[in-house]
Design a protein around this motif. Structure first.
Motif, PDB file in Angstrom:
ATOM      1  N   ASP A   1       0.825  -1.211   0.000  1.00  0.00           N
ATOM      2  CA  ASP A   1       0.000   0.000   0.000  1.00  0.00           C
ATOM      3  C   ASP A   1       0.858   1.259   0.000  1.00  0.00           C
ATOM      4  O   ASP A   1       0.558   2.242  -0.704  1.00  0.00           O
ATOM      5  CB  ASP A   1      -0.935   0.006   1.218  1.00  0.00           C
ATOM      6  N   LEU A   2       1.924   1.207   0.789  1.00  0.00           N
ATOM      7  CA  LEU A   2       2.807   2.378   0.823  1.00  0.00           C
ATOM      8  C   LEU A   2       3.480   2.593  -0.526  1.00  0.00           C
ATOM      9  O   LEU A   2       3.592   3.737  -0.997  1.00  0.00           O
ATOM     10  CB  LEU A   2       3.861   2.195   1.916  1.00  0.00           C
ATOM     11  N   GLN A   3       3.910   1.505  -1.161  1.00  0.00           N
ATOM     12  CA  GLN A   3       4.518   1.648  -2.490  1.00  0.00           C
ATOM     13  C   GLN A   3       3.510   2.174  -3.501  1.00  0.00           C
ATOM     14  O   GLN A   3       3.847   3.014  -4.350  1.00  0.00           O
ATOM     15  CB  GLN A   3       5.089   0.306  -2.938  1.00  0.00           C
ATOM     16  N   LYS A   4       2.272   1.691  -3.398  1.00  0.00           N
ATOM     17  CA  LYS A   4       1.235   2.194  -4.295  1.00  0.00           C
ATOM     18  C   LYS A   4       0.968   3.674  -4.039  1.00  0.00           C
ATOM     19  O   LYS A   4       0.825   4.463  -4.994  1.00  0.00           O
ATOM     20  CB  LYS A   4      -0.042   1.377  -4.103  1.00  0.00           C
ATOM     21  N   ASP A   5       0.905   4.035  -2.765  1.00  0.00           N
ATOM     22  CA  ASP A   5       0.708   5.456  -2.440  1.00  0.00           C
ATOM     23  C   ASP A   5       1.858   6.299  -2.961  1.00  0.00           C
ATOM     24  O   ASP A   5       1.652   7.417  -3.462  1.00  0.00           O
ATOM     25  CB  ASP A   5       0.571   5.635  -0.925  1.00  0.00           C
ATOM     26  N   ILE A   6       3.079   5.752  -2.850  1.00  0.00           N
ATOM     27  CA  ILE A   6       4.243   6.487  -3.358  1.00  0.00           C
ATOM     28  C   ILE A   6       4.138   6.669  -4.865  1.00  0.00           C
ATOM     29  O   ILE A   6       4.411   7.758  -5.408  1.00  0.00           O
ATOM     30  CB  ILE A   6       5.536   5.753  -2.962  1.00  0.00           C
ATOM     31  N   GLN A   7       3.722   5.598  -5.583  1.00  0.00           N
ATOM     32  CA  GLN A   7       3.561   5.711  -7.032  1.00  0.00           C
ATOM     33  C   GLN A   7       2.473   6.719  -7.390  1.00  0.00           C
ATOM     34  O   GLN A   7       2.639   7.532  -8.320  1.00  0.00           O
ATOM     35  CB  GLN A   7       3.231   4.336  -7.616  1.00  0.00           C
ATOM     36  N   ASP A   8       1.342   6.663  -6.643  1.00  0.00           N
ATOM     37  CA  ASP A   8       0.276   7.636  -6.915  1.00  0.00           C
ATOM     38  C   ASP A   8       0.747   9.064  -6.681  1.00  0.00           C
ATOM     39  O   ASP A   8       0.449   9.975  -7.470  1.00  0.00           O
ATOM     40  CB  ASP A   8      -0.947   7.336  -6.029  1.00  0.00           C
ATOM     41  N   VAL A   9       1.486   9.229  -5.601  1.00  0.00           N
ATOM     42  CA  VAL A   9       1.995  10.581  -5.312  1.00  0.00           C
ATOM     43  C   VAL A   9       2.969  11.031  -6.391  1.00  0.00           C
ATOM     44  O   VAL A   9       2.955  12.203  -6.813  1.00  0.00           O
ATOM     45  CB  VAL A   9       2.659  10.593  -3.916  1.00  0.00           C
ATOM     46  N   GLU A  10       3.812  10.104  -6.861  1.00  0.00           N
ATOM     47  CA  GLU A  10       4.755  10.463  -7.927  1.00  0.00           C
ATOM     48  C   GLU A  10       4.005  10.823  -9.209  1.00  0.00           C
ATOM     49  O   GLU A  10       4.362  11.799  -9.891  1.00  0.00           O
ATOM     50  CB  GLU A  10       5.711   9.306  -8.173  1.00  0.00           C
TER      51      GLU A  10
ATOM     52  N   GLU B   1       0.871  11.909  -9.432  1.00  0.00           N
ATOM     53  CA  GLU B   1       0.196  13.189  -9.204  1.00  0.00           C
ATOM     54  C   GLU B   1       1.185  14.347  -9.235  1.00  0.00           C
ATOM     55  O   GLU B   1       0.891  15.418  -9.768  1.00  0.00           O
ATOM     56  CB  GLU B   1      -0.522  13.143  -7.859  1.00  0.00           C
ATOM     57  N   SER B   2       2.370  14.101  -8.697  1.00  0.00           N
ATOM     58  CA  SER B   2       3.393  15.139  -8.737  1.00  0.00           C
ATOM     59  C   SER B   2       3.805  15.444 -10.162  1.00  0.00           C
ATOM     60  O   SER B   2       3.977  16.600 -10.543  1.00  0.00           O
ATOM     61  CB  SER B   2       4.598  14.699  -7.907  1.00  0.00           C
ATOM     62  N   ALA B   3       3.932  14.372 -10.985  1.00  0.00           N
ATOM     63  CA  ALA B   3       4.294  14.593 -12.391  1.00  0.00           C
ATOM     64  C   ALA B   3       3.200  15.375 -13.121  1.00  0.00           C
ATOM     65  O   ALA B   3       3.488  16.290 -13.908  1.00  0.00           O
ATOM     66  CB  ALA B   3       4.540  13.251 -13.078  1.00  0.00           C
ATOM     67  N   LEU B   4       1.922  15.021 -12.840  1.00  0.00           N
ATOM     68  CA  LEU B   4       0.823  15.771 -13.464  1.00  0.00           C
ATOM     69  C   LEU B   4       0.816  17.224 -13.021  1.00  0.00           C
ATOM     70  O   LEU B   4       0.596  18.136 -13.842  1.00  0.00           O
ATOM     71  CB  LEU B   4      -0.513  15.095 -13.115  1.00  0.00           C
ATOM     72  N   LEU B   5       1.036  17.445 -11.755  1.00  0.00           N
ATOM     73  CA  LEU B   5       1.058  18.824 -11.253  1.00  0.00           C
ATOM     74  C   LEU B   5       2.210  19.611 -11.872  1.00  0.00           C
ATOM     75  O   LEU B   5       2.053  20.801 -12.207  1.00  0.00           O
ATOM     76  CB  LEU B   5       1.177  18.829  -9.722  1.00  0.00           C
TER      77      LEU B   5
ATOM     78  N   ASN C   1       3.913  23.682 -15.694  1.00  0.00           N
ATOM     79  CA  ASN C   1       4.658  24.124 -16.876  1.00  0.00           C
ATOM     80  C   ASN C   1       3.726  24.691 -17.934  1.00  0.00           C
ATOM     81  O   ASN C   1       4.029  25.712 -18.567  1.00  0.00           O
ATOM     82  CB  ASN C   1       5.463  22.950 -17.442  1.00  0.00           C
ATOM     83  N   LEU C   2       2.555  24.024 -18.124  1.00  0.00           N
ATOM     84  CA  LEU C   2       1.588  24.533 -19.100  1.00  0.00           C
ATOM     85  C   LEU C   2       1.050  25.901 -18.677  1.00  0.00           C
ATOM     86  O   LEU C   2       0.900  26.813 -19.506  1.00  0.00           O
ATOM     87  CB  LEU C   2       0.443  23.525 -19.247  1.00  0.00           C
ATOM     88  N   ALA C   3       0.757  26.040 -17.373  1.00  0.00           N
ATOM     89  CA  ALA C   3       0.259  27.328 -16.889  1.00  0.00           C
ATOM     90  C   ALA C   3       1.313  28.422 -17.053  1.00  0.00           C
ATOM     91  O   ALA C   3       1.000  29.557 -17.426  1.00  0.00           O
ATOM     92  CB  ALA C   3      -0.155  27.198 -15.425  1.00  0.00           C
ATOM     93  N   GLU C   4       2.568  28.079 -16.785  1.00  0.00           N
ATOM     94  CA  GLU C   4       3.633  29.063 -16.976  1.00  0.00           C
ATOM     95  C   GLU C   4       3.757  29.453 -18.446  1.00  0.00           C
ATOM     96  O   GLU C   4       3.955  30.637 -18.767  1.00  0.00           O
ATOM     97  CB  GLU C   4       4.952  28.489 -16.464  1.00  0.00           C
ATOM     98  N   LYS C   5       3.616  28.460 -19.336  1.00  0.00           N
ATOM     99  CA  LYS C   5       3.697  28.757 -20.764  1.00  0.00           C
ATOM    100  C   LYS C   5       2.548  29.660 -21.205  1.00  0.00           C
ATOM    101  O   LYS C   5       2.747  30.638 -21.948  1.00  0.00           O
ATOM    102  CB  LYS C   5       3.670  27.442 -21.550  1.00  0.00           C
ATOM    103  N   LYS C   6       1.320  29.357 -20.728  1.00  0.00           N
ATOM    104  CA  LYS C   6       0.178  30.205 -21.071  1.00  0.00           C
ATOM    105  C   LYS C   6       0.342  31.605 -20.499  1.00  0.00           C
ATOM    106  O   LYS C   6      -0.011  32.600 -21.138  1.00  0.00           O
ATOM    107  CB  LYS C   6      -1.107  29.573 -20.547  1.00  0.00           C
ATOM    108  N   GLN C   7       0.869  31.673 -19.296  1.00  0.00           N
ATOM    109  CA  GLN C   7       1.083  32.983 -18.676  1.00  0.00           C
ATOM    110  C   GLN C   7       2.072  33.810 -19.492  1.00  0.00           C
ATOM    111  O   GLN C   7       1.859  35.010 -19.710  1.00  0.00           O
ATOM    112  CB  GLN C   7       1.590  32.795 -17.251  1.00  0.00           C
TER     113      GLN C   7
END
Length: 548
Positions: free
Chosen positions: A413-422, A424-428, A433-439
């Motif tokens: 579960d912890l490894q899965k949570d770590i993967q999900d967080v990674e 989500e972090s990549a998506l964020l 980066n997209l928001a900075e480009k639009k800005q």
């Protein structure tokens, strides 16, 4: 690669004047060293100078000996300073003498240029008082705690006795009061036995090292001890307590005694104390350098097993309250699994020695009875107990396997949570980066628009024509508004005249003829129609021009 460098601090002077008792960093500066010498002087060195370390100040912290004989007398009477340490708030230094006296001085002497401004207070009063001042061979001092509540002072003597004291403000009304006093909470005797050939009591120095929040290490000739102070968790409650709560908190503090554990034993035929000790990250490992050059590692975490066991029980039984968990913890701590197995296998009867008369033969009946009795005893005292022990072992193995499976599940579960967080972090990061480009794109477009507006200061012909039309409409609107106001005034005047005529006619009681009435009515109707038509034209013009 950055190279390291070392410097010598007054090598000739220190070799000639005596030995160095303690070297520590100044609590308010990482470029100044404090060196305590055996002649009761403390020297302050600045090591951040380009020309190398230089002594910038030296001051006395006790009587200065005269010659080697005077130094020997000071050591024998315990009047020489042996150690010093800073308080947790870094505002004071506590200096320990060999006779157990503790002195205090401020740490703001970096700015002062004269040694006369350094004031040494003490010795601090110790309560309850003792005839031997809690040891005549003190050798080390250390402070524990935080700056926002009471400070714990640990004083060690050469006989391996440790004193845990509270440093509190002294409410004494005496004029020579030092402002602070030490209240001895408890004493701990390590009771170290050195395997000396002559079997003579051995006196040796003790060194103190702070470790975790409520734990410190004690290095001596027999090895290393760790000492845990459970009552430190209640010092903050004591600092924030009301006056009516102090007694209960003090009784709670006094009920929890410290625990000393022998981590490393180096005693053999002769004393071989460790050379050094350091606390390694993540603050749970102690590295001990032995006199043979071997480096030993010991962990402090196994000695807080009670907290780990409580946390494990809390995870396994989330529905239980804290009181029930504490009761379960007490039950778990009462007996170990080895003790339970030994209790299961213990026999209630002794094993007698079989002694028979060889000249007498037993009959089949007696032999059957004896065999039956032995078989029953074997089943009751051996086979049944071994079966019970087997069931206990199977149960323990199953519990350990289930715990292992649960831990494996937690790990997954912890490894899965770590993967999900990674993920989500990549998506964020991608969204950022997209928001900075639009800005940046919006900034560029706004800059382009501003530049275009600032560069196009000349109006086009169509704009000039539109401005002329708007000016013409404005003039016409002003003219029509003026005419409308004049017509309204004219109508108001006519209405007023008509009212006046009517009143005069009523007073004179003169009746007009039918022809006069018709003529007046037609005139008034005609003027009313003209005014209405002008008003409608004015409204149309306002609608066309957008004038309110």
């Amino acid at each position: 690669m950055r190279r390291s460098s070392s410097y010598s601090l007054d090598e000739r002077f220190m070799y000639a004047k005596g030995e160095v008792h303690r070297v520590r960093w100044h609590p308010k500066s990482l470029s100044h060293l404090l060196v305590l010498l055996s002649d009761n002087t403390m020297r302050l060195y600045n090591i951040a100078l380009k020309t190398g370390p230089r002594m910038i100040k030296s001051f006395l912290i006790g009587p200065k000996p005269v010659g080697s004989l005077g130094m020997t007398l000071l050591d024998s009477f315990g009047d020489s300073a042996v150690d010093f340490t800073a308080t947790p708030d870094n505002e004071h230094l506590l200096i320990l003498s060999g006779n157990g006296d503790v002195y205090m001085m401020n740490t703001d002497f970096l700015e002062s240029k004269s040694p006369l401004q350094i004031k040494l207070r003490g010795p601090l009063a110790m309560y309850p008082p003792a005839d031997d001042n809690y040891g005549s061979e003190s050798c080390a001092i250390m402070t524990m705690g935080a700056a926002d509540y009471s400070t714990i002072v640990v004083i060690a003597s050469a006989t391996a006795s440790l004193y845990h004291c509270l440093l509190l403000p002294n409410d004494s009304e005496k004029e020579d009061s030092d402002g602070y006093a030490l209240y001895v909470m408890e004493s701990v005797d390590l009771n170290i036995v050195l395997n000396s050939k002559d079997d003579v009591p051995f006196v040796y120095p003790v060194h103190l090292y702070p470790c975790l929040g409520n734990t410190y290490a004690c290095m001596h000739a027999g090895g290393v001890h760790s000492v845990t102070l459970p009552f430190m968790g209640h010092l903050k409650d004591l600092a924030l307590a009301e006056e009516n709560e102090i007694d209960s908190i003090l009784s709670l503090i006094s009920s929890k005694s410290s625990a000393a554990r022998h981590l490393v034993c180096t005693s053999s035929d002769e004393a071989s104390p460790p050379v050094g000790l350091v606390l390694a990250p993540p603050l749970h490992d102690i590295l001990v350098l032995c006199s043979t050059g071997e480096l030993l590692t010991r962990r402090l975490e196994p000695y807080i097993i009670e907290e780990n066991l409580f946390r494990e029980l809390q995870l396994q039984n989330p529905a239980l309250h804290n009181e029930e968990l504490h009761e379960l913890l007490k039950e778990r701590q009462k007996l170990s699994f080895v003790t339970i197995i030994q209790e299961i296998l213990s026999r209630e009867v002794s094993q007698p020695i079989l002694h028979l008369n060889k000249n007498q033969d037993l009959g089949p009946k007696e032999m059957l009875e004896m065999l039956t009795e032995v078989t029953v005893k074997l089943r009751e005292q051996y086979i049944a107990r071994q079966s019970r022990a087997n069931l206990a072992l199977v149960s323990k193995i199953n519990a350990l396997r289930s715990l292992q499976m649960q831990q494996v599940a937690w790990k997954e579960d912890l490894q899965k949570d770590i993967q999900d967080v990674e993920m989500e972090s990549a998506l964020l990061i991608e969204k950022r980066n997209l928001a900075e480009k639009k800005q940046e794109d919006i900034k560029f477009r706004c800059s382009s628009v501003i530049r275009a507006l600032s560069s196009s200061s000349i109006k086009s012909p169509a704009e000039q024509e539109m401005m002329r039309q708007l000016e013409t409409y404005k003039q016409k609107s002003s003219y029509l508004q003026t005419q409308t106001r004049s017509l309204r005034e004219h109508v108001d005047k006519h209405i007023q005249r008509i009212k006046e005529w009517e009143e005069e006619y009523k007073k004179k009681d003169i009746a007009l003829g039918k022809s006069h009435s018709d003529t007046i009515s037609s005139i008034l109707q005609q003027q009313t129609n003209q005014v209405s038509s002008l008003i409608e034209e004015t409204k149309l013009l306002k609608d066309q021009l957008g004038v309110v």
